[in-house]
Motif scaffolding. Structure first.
Motif, short mmCIF file in Angstrom:
data_model
loop_
_atom_site.label_atom_id
_atom_site.label_comp_id
_atom_site.label_asym_id
_atom_site.label_seq_id
_atom_site.Cartn_x
_atom_site.Cartn_y
_atom_site.Cartn_z
N ALA A 188 0.83 -1.21 0.00
CA ALA A 188 0.00 0.00 0.00
C ALA A 188 0.86 1.26 0.00
O ALA A 188 0.57 2.22 -0.72
CB ALA A 188 -0.94 -0.01 1.20
N LYS A 189 1.94 1.26 0.76
CA LYS A 189 2.82 2.43 0.82
C LYS A 189 3.55 2.65 -0.51
O LYS A 189 3.72 3.79 -0.95
CB LYS A 189 3.81 2.31 1.98
CG LYS A 189 3.13 2.48 3.33
CD LYS A 189 4.13 2.40 4.47
CE LYS A 189 3.47 2.54 5.81
NZ LYS A 189 3.06 3.91 6.12
N LYS A 194 2.48 1.64 -3.52
CA LYS A 194 1.52 1.98 -4.59
C LYS A 194 0.81 3.31 -4.37
O LYS A 194 0.16 3.81 -5.29
CB LYS A 194 0.52 0.85 -4.78
CG LYS A 194 1.16 -0.41 -5.37
CD LYS A 194 1.83 -0.13 -6.70
CE LYS A 194 2.44 -1.35 -7.34
NZ LYS A 194 3.03 -1.08 -8.65
N THR A 195 0.96 3.92 -3.19
CA THR A 195 0.40 5.26 -2.99
C THR A 195 1.46 6.35 -3.12
O THR A 195 1.13 7.53 -3.06
CB THR A 195 -0.31 5.38 -1.62
OG1 THR A 195 0.60 5.05 -0.59
CG2 THR A 195 -1.54 4.49 -1.57
N SER A 196 2.70 5.96 -3.32
CA SER A 196 3.79 6.92 -3.51
C SER A 196 3.86 7.34 -4.99
O SER A 196 4.00 6.48 -5.86
CB SER A 196 5.12 6.31 -3.09
OG SER A 196 6.20 7.09 -3.58
N ARG A 250 5.19 4.12 -7.15
CA ARG A 250 4.07 3.30 -7.62
C ARG A 250 4.26 2.68 -9.00
O ARG A 250 3.61 1.72 -9.35
CB ARG A 250 2.77 4.06 -7.55
CG ARG A 250 2.65 5.19 -8.53
CD ARG A 250 1.29 5.84 -8.43
NE ARG A 250 1.30 7.09 -9.16
CZ ARG A 250 0.69 8.18 -8.74
NH1 ARG A 250 0.00 8.16 -7.62
NH2 ARG A 250 0.74 9.27 -9.46
N ASP A 305 -4.95 -3.47 -4.10
CA ASP A 305 -3.97 -2.49 -3.61
C ASP A 305 -2.86 -2.20 -4.62
O ASP A 305 -1.93 -1.46 -4.33
CB ASP A 305 -3.36 -2.95 -2.29
CG ASP A 305 -4.34 -2.85 -1.13
OD1 ASP A 305 -5.41 -2.24 -1.29
OD2 ASP A 305 -4.03 -3.40 -0.05
N GLY A 306 -2.94 -2.80 -5.83
CA GLY A 306 -2.01 -2.44 -6.88
C GLY A 306 -0.92 -3.45 -7.21
O GLY A 306 -0.03 -3.14 -8.00
#
Length: 148
Positions: A81-82, A84-86, A90, A112-113
């Motif tokens: 999650a960290k 893919k949200t950067s 990502r 979540d990617g």
């Protein structure tokens, strides 16, 4: 053609010494020029990724991340999650490589990617075959967004 520009890099995020040794042995059979960086936990991996993304040019980020879900302290779901949200991180493909075939975990990772989800084979030959297919696909077939 662009593979000659620099050594390709694989980031392995896994706390198992045995699994990491098997990954290294498997990949060494295909390409001695592949640099494998290992982080044994999520905090270490995120620190490495953030330090690399700030200190070095964009092209030096890993080409691929292999991520185990069962990590000490921060689990693989949180690490994914960290990443893919950067905005910077990502774009790095993340392949989940874990022992769990739980459908809920698989669904959550894709939501979540995660770019792929692989279950670790319990026999060495099966594991090495999976690593060979993974190598061919991610390092010989796929086009990366930053031209490597």
């Amino acid at each position: 053609m662009y593979q000659a520009l620099r050594k390709r890099q694989l980031l392995v995020i896994d706390d198992s010494d045995e699994d990491c040794a098997l990954i290294e042995r498997s990949f060494s059979r295909f390409n001695a020029a592949l640099e494998i960086v290992r982080c044994a936990d999520g905090d270490q991996a995120l620190h490495f990724l953030h330090e690399t993304s700030v200190a070095l040019p964009r092209g030096t980020l890993p080409d691929l991340i292999l991520l185990d879900l069962n990590l000490p302290a921060m689990d693989g779901f949180t690490v994914l999650a960290k990443i893919k949200t950067s905005p910077v991180l990502r774009q790095i493909p993340v392949v989940i490589l874990t022992t769990s075939a739980n459908p809920d975990a698989i669904t959550r990772c894709y939501q979540d990617g995660a770019n792929s989800y692989l279950v670790k084979s319990l026999n060495v030959a099966g594991f090495q075959q999976t690593m060979h297919v993974l190598y061919r696909y991610w390092f010989e077939v796929v086009c990366h967004p930053y031209g490597r």
